[in-house]
Design an enzyme around this catalytic site. Structure first.
Site, PDB file in Angstrom:
ATOM      1  N   THR A  25       0.856  -1.191   0.000  1.00  0.00           N
ATOM      2  CA  THR A  25       0.000   0.000   0.000  1.00  0.00           C
ATOM      3  C   THR A  25       0.890   1.238   0.000  1.00  0.00           C
ATOM      4  O   THR A  25       1.709   1.417   0.909  1.00  0.00           O
ATOM      5  CB  THR A  25      -0.900  -0.010   1.246  1.00  0.00           C
ATOM      6  OG1 THR A  25      -1.668  -1.219   1.223  1.00  0.00           O
ATOM      7  CG2 THR A  25      -1.839   1.185   1.263  1.00  0.00           C
ATOM      8  N   ASN A  45     -10.140   1.400   2.075  1.00  0.00           N
ATOM      9  CA  ASN A  45      -9.926   1.270   3.517  1.00  0.00           C
ATOM     10  C   ASN A  45     -10.473   2.468   4.271  1.00  0.00           C
ATOM     11  O   ASN A  45     -11.038   2.330   5.362  1.00  0.00           O
ATOM     12  CB  ASN A  45      -8.428   1.076   3.819  1.00  0.00           C
ATOM     13  CG  ASN A  45      -8.031  -0.395   3.732  1.00  0.00           C
ATOM     14  OD1 ASN A  45      -8.859  -1.249   3.411  1.00  0.00           O
ATOM     15  ND2 ASN A  45      -6.776  -0.698   4.002  1.00  0.00           N
ATOM     16  N   PHE A  90     -19.501  -3.856   8.157  1.00  0.00           N
ATOM     17  CA  PHE A  90     -18.756  -2.776   8.819  1.00  0.00           C
ATOM     18  C   PHE A  90     -19.669  -1.784   9.522  1.00  0.00           C
ATOM     19  O   PHE A  90     -19.425  -0.594   9.543  1.00  0.00           O
ATOM     20  CB  PHE A  90     -17.784  -2.101   7.820  1.00  0.00           C
ATOM     21  CG  PHE A  90     -16.602  -2.990   7.573  1.00  0.00           C
ATOM     22  CD1 PHE A  90     -16.714  -4.100   6.756  1.00  0.00           C
ATOM     23  CD2 PHE A  90     -15.400  -2.758   8.218  1.00  0.00           C
ATOM     24  CE1 PHE A  90     -15.653  -4.974   6.589  1.00  0.00           C
ATOM     25  CE2 PHE A  90     -14.326  -3.625   8.051  1.00  0.00           C
ATOM     26  CZ  PHE A  90     -14.463  -4.731   7.233  1.00  0.00           C
ATOM     27  N   LEU A  91     -20.739  -2.312  10.096  1.00  0.00           N
ATOM     28  CA  LEU A  91     -21.657  -1.495  10.898  1.00  0.00           C
ATOM     29  C   LEU A  91     -21.693  -2.007  12.325  1.00  0.00           C
ATOM     30  O   LEU A  91     -22.690  -1.825  13.028  1.00  0.00           O
ATOM     31  CB  LEU A  91     -23.064  -1.526  10.285  1.00  0.00           C
ATOM     32  CG  LEU A  91     -23.239  -0.757   8.974  1.00  0.00           C
ATOM     33  CD1 LEU A  91     -24.671  -0.887   8.468  1.00  0.00           C
ATOM     34  CD2 LEU A  91     -22.883   0.721   9.148  1.00  0.00           C
ATOM     35  N   ALA A 113     -20.730  -1.626  15.971  1.00  0.00           N
ATOM     36  CA  ALA A 113     -20.169  -0.650  16.916  1.00  0.00           C
ATOM     37  C   ALA A 113     -19.254  -1.363  17.898  1.00  0.00           C
ATOM     38  O   ALA A 113     -19.438  -2.543  18.193  1.00  0.00           O
ATOM     39  CB  ALA A 113     -21.300   0.047  17.658  1.00  0.00           C
ATOM     40  N   GLY A 114     -18.256  -0.667  18.395  1.00  0.00           N
ATOM     41  CA  GLY A 114     -17.335  -1.306  19.332  1.00  0.00           C
ATOM     42  C   GLY A 114     -16.297  -0.335  19.857  1.00  0.00           C
ATOM     43  O   GLY A 114     -16.579   0.858  20.033  1.00  0.00           O
ATOM     44  N   GLY A 174      -8.692  -1.372  14.668  1.00  0.00           N
ATOM     45  CA  GLY A 174      -7.241  -1.457  14.882  1.00  0.00           C
ATOM     46  C   GLY A 174      -6.633  -2.212  13.717  1.00  0.00           C
ATOM     47  O   GLY A 174      -7.209  -2.263  12.630  1.00  0.00           O
ATOM     48  N   CYS A 230      -3.764  -2.043   9.080  1.00  0.00           N
ATOM     49  CA  CYS A 230      -4.192  -1.388   7.835  1.00  0.00           C
ATOM     50  C   CYS A 230      -5.008  -0.119   8.036  1.00  0.00           C
ATOM     51  O   CYS A 230      -4.587   0.961   7.633  1.00  0.00           O
ATOM     52  CB  CYS A 230      -4.973  -2.391   6.996  1.00  0.00           C
ATOM     53  SG  CYS A 230      -4.026  -3.879   6.686  1.00  0.00           S
ATOM     54  N   LYS A 277      -8.684  -8.035  16.420  1.00  0.00           N
ATOM     55  CA  LYS A 277      -9.949  -8.704  16.074  1.00  0.00           C
ATOM     56  C   LYS A 277      -9.741 -10.182  16.369  1.00  0.00           C
ATOM     57  O   LYS A 277      -8.583 -10.622  16.537  1.00  0.00           O
ATOM     58  CB  LYS A 277     -10.335  -8.461  14.612  1.00  0.00           C
ATOM     59  CG  LYS A 277      -9.385  -9.075  13.600  1.00  0.00           C
ATOM     60  CD  LYS A 277      -9.922  -8.888  12.179  1.00  0.00           C
ATOM     61  CE  LYS A 277      -9.047  -9.571  11.160  1.00  0.00           C
ATOM     62  NZ  LYS A 277      -9.524  -9.409   9.794  1.00  0.00           N
TER      63      LYS A 277
HETATM   64  C1  UGA Z   1      -8.636  -4.659   6.325  1.00  0.00           C
HETATM   65  C2  UGA Z   1      -9.640  -4.722   5.171  1.00  0.00           C
HETATM   66  O1  UGA Z   1     -10.859  -5.327   5.617  1.00  0.00           O
HETATM   67  C3  UGA Z   1      -9.080  -5.525   3.992  1.00  0.00           C
HETATM   68  O2  UGA Z   1      -9.976  -5.453   2.904  1.00  0.00           O
HETATM   69  C4  UGA Z   1      -7.744  -4.913   3.577  1.00  0.00           C
HETATM   70  O3  UGA Z   1      -7.143  -5.631   2.506  1.00  0.00           O
HETATM   71  C5  UGA Z   1      -6.795  -4.916   4.754  1.00  0.00           C
HETATM   72  O4  UGA Z   1      -7.392  -4.145   5.830  1.00  0.00           O
HETATM   73  C6  UGA Z   1      -5.500  -4.296   4.292  1.00  0.00           C
HETATM   74  O5  UGA Z   1      -5.480  -3.082   3.992  1.00  0.00           O
HETATM   75  O6  UGA Z   1      -4.501  -5.017   4.103  1.00  0.00           O
HETATM   76  P1  UGA Z   1      -7.972  -6.238   8.381  1.00  0.00           P
HETATM   77  O7  UGA Z   1      -7.144  -5.096   8.876  1.00  0.00           O
HETATM   78  O8  UGA Z   1      -7.391  -7.610   8.383  1.00  0.00           O
HETATM   79  O9  UGA Z   1      -8.448  -5.958   6.863  1.00  0.00           O
HETATM   80  O10 UGA Z   1      -9.256  -6.309   9.328  1.00  0.00           O
HETATM   81  P2  UGA Z   1     -10.845  -6.035   9.284  1.00  0.00           P
HETATM   82  O11 UGA Z   1     -11.535  -7.322   9.389  1.00  0.00           O
HETATM   83  O12 UGA Z   1     -11.214  -5.146   8.145  1.00  0.00           O
HETATM   84  O13 UGA Z   1     -11.052  -5.256  10.670  1.00  0.00           O
HETATM   85  C7  UGA Z   1     -10.341  -4.050  10.963  1.00  0.00           C
HETATM   86  C8  UGA Z   1     -10.776  -3.490  12.287  1.00  0.00           C
HETATM   87  O14 UGA Z   1     -12.084  -2.929  12.210  1.00  0.00           O
HETATM   88  C9  UGA Z   1     -10.828  -4.506  13.455  1.00  0.00           C
HETATM   89  O15 UGA Z   1     -10.244  -3.920  14.599  1.00  0.00           O
HETATM   90  C10 UGA Z   1     -12.316  -4.736  13.658  1.00  0.00           C
HETATM   91  O16 UGA Z   1     -12.637  -5.069  14.995  1.00  0.00           O
HETATM   92  C11 UGA Z   1     -12.873  -3.385  13.294  1.00  0.00           C
HETATM   93  N1  UGA Z   1     -14.282  -3.453  12.850  1.00  0.00           N
HETATM   94  C12 UGA Z   1     -14.602  -4.074  11.686  1.00  0.00           C
HETATM   95  C13 UGA Z   1     -15.267  -2.837  13.614  1.00  0.00           C
HETATM   96  O17 UGA Z   1     -14.991  -2.244  14.684  1.00  0.00           O
HETATM   97  N2  UGA Z   1     -16.560  -2.888  13.176  1.00  0.00           N
HETATM   98  C14 UGA Z   1     -16.908  -3.493  12.011  1.00  0.00           C
HETATM   99  O18 UGA Z   1     -18.106  -3.493  11.672  1.00  0.00           O
HETATM  100  C15 UGA Z   1     -15.903  -4.113  11.254  1.00  0.00           C
END
Ligand code: UGA
Length: 417
Positions: free
Chosen positions: A105, A190, A231-232, A234-235, A239, A242, A302
């Protein structure tokens, strides 16, 4: 991961890393981090995969070089591209290559600078493409092999055809565009996902103030097909390696060109506030943290990963320690470095052991083991039965029935039934 997936598609791949320990593990068939399915994919394709520390060994027989190095944030918020440049510098004599592809990235404009550097090194016949990564930790293999889209940014048709061909067998559409646009798709995707999370977290705060329940609200919002259910949740905020880094990098990129990206800056600010708000709300119930024992259940950013990068648990533990609490932790996979705040916490081998004698428990990561806890039994071994559910994982009524004062994010506080 990229290497294993390309090998699975039938290509021969040489992986080069600068860390001897990583290469040693990979050569002996182990993977140096937790990623479901990756170990199996590597062993299934071991005849097509080689691991080396030697860059020339990796490049000499290659047709295409994929640059997959990390681009960590610098103090300024800009992405540190030194590792990308180290790879490009190592390609000076690689006149035999068909293409250089950047998966890392990077800020928009990087590809054009790399193109100029390749031209300057006499490699103008070597193609260039940006091919950003859209895989999430924990489901990276499935995301690679069955993506929503493969984005290829390049200025020449031959390189577009080559990268498309490399992805033959992948179950998803390939979108070809110019290099800056491909670089922007990654950062903007992102940033938009991060925006959804901060938006729902702000709605949750307003729910707390007005008596609405974020879980009901988010579910019904997500039923609108124009908005979607993802991605809706709440929490405690997002982190990982990315979203925090990429949102700051896009904000810095905009600021560098004289434009303050106000909406994204607010998204970042809301996210940074989220774990601190949780601490304030818990303090309003406990009165003070001085002399208290607080159990953190889940530490990783996560579930389904051992990754601690930018996990909200770090801010929560540091704040609790600063306020005079003892911090007890449980997580099934977290890789904890022996540094603060973790050096001042105690780690326990089961959730029940962590909550024993505690004044409150904070659910930081939604691991299934936390959902499965017998809360009546947990309450009976705690000094005070107080639960802050930072992921809205638990049933508020069940916790109240088990004798808990229960607080969630964007939902009404429950007092013991
Ligand atoms: C994220 C993106 O989802 C990928 O598409 C992307 O390729 C990747 O970053 C990257 O740039 O390499 P990732 O960081 O593994 O992937 O994790 P996610 O599953 O997206 O979650 C990110 C954070 O958001 C976590 O802390 C999760 O708890 C939080 N989250 C996610 C929420 O608080 N609420 C949500 O509804 C979804």
């Amino acid at each position: 991961m990229t290497a294993a997936c390309f090998a699975d598609l039938g290509h021969r791949v040489v992986v080069r890393d600068i860390q001897p320990e990583r290469i040693r593990l990979l050569q002996s068939g182990e993977i140096p981090f937790f990623e479901p399915g990756l170990g199996d994919l590597i062993s299934k394709n071991k005849d097509r995969l080689t691991f080396t520390l030697d860059v020339q060994e990796a490049v000499s027989g290659a047709e295409v070089v994929y640059v997959c190095v990390d681009t960590p944030p610098m103090a300024s918020g800009d992405a540190d591209l030194s590792r990308v440049w180290a790879v490009i510098d190592a390609l000076k004599d690689a006149t035999h290559l068909a293409a250089v592809v950047v998966k890392s990235t990077v800020p928009v404009g990087t590809g054009e600078r790399v193109r100029a550097a390749l031209d300057g090194a006499g490699l103008s016949h070597v193609g260039y493409a940006a091919n950003p990564e859209f895989t999430a930790e924990g489901k990276a293999v499935a995301d690679f092999l069955g993506p929503d889209r493969v984005v290829v940014g390049t200025a020449d048709a031959a390189t577009a055809a080559l990268v498309r061909e490399l992805h033959e067998g992948v179950d998803g559409p390939v979108e070809v565009m110019d290099v800056p646009s491909a670089e922007m798709v990654k950062l903007a995707s992102n940033a938009l996902l991060a925006t959804k999370i901060s938006f729902i977290n702000e709605i949750a705060t307003v729910c707390e103030a007005t008596g609405a329940d974020i879980e009901e609200v988010a579910k019904a919002i997500g039923m609108d097909h124009r908005l979607g259910p993802h991605f809706l949740k709440a929490g405690l905020g997002y982190g990982g390696s990315c979203f925090p880094k990429d949102s700051r990098a896009l904000s810095a990129l905009a600021s560098n060109s004289g434009y303050p990206f106000q909406l994204l800056n607010a998204v970042i600010q809301v996210n940074e506030l989220q774990p601190r708000r949780a601490i304030q709300r818990l303090k309003s119930v406990l009165g003070t943290f001085k002399g208290s024992r607080i159990a953190l259940l889940g530490l990783t950013f996560k579930p389904g990963t051992d990754d601690m990068r930018e996990a909200p648990s770090g801010i929560i533990a540091a704040r609790l320690l600063a306020e005079g609490a003892q911090v007890r932790c449980w997580d099934p996979l977290a890789r904890l470095a022996d540094v603060e705040p973790w050096a001042s916490t105690t780690r326990h081998s089961s959730p029940m052991e962590a909550v024993t004698g505690a004044d409150a428990v904070i659910v930081v990561t939604e691991w299934p083991e936390v959902k499965a806890i017998d809360w009546a039994a947990a309450g009976s071994v705690m000094r005070r039965a107080v639960c802050f559910d930072g992921r809205n994982l638990l049933d508020p009524q069940e916790l109240a029935a088990a004798g808990f004062t229960y607080m969630g994010v964007g939902r009404a506080t429950q007092t013991p039934a």
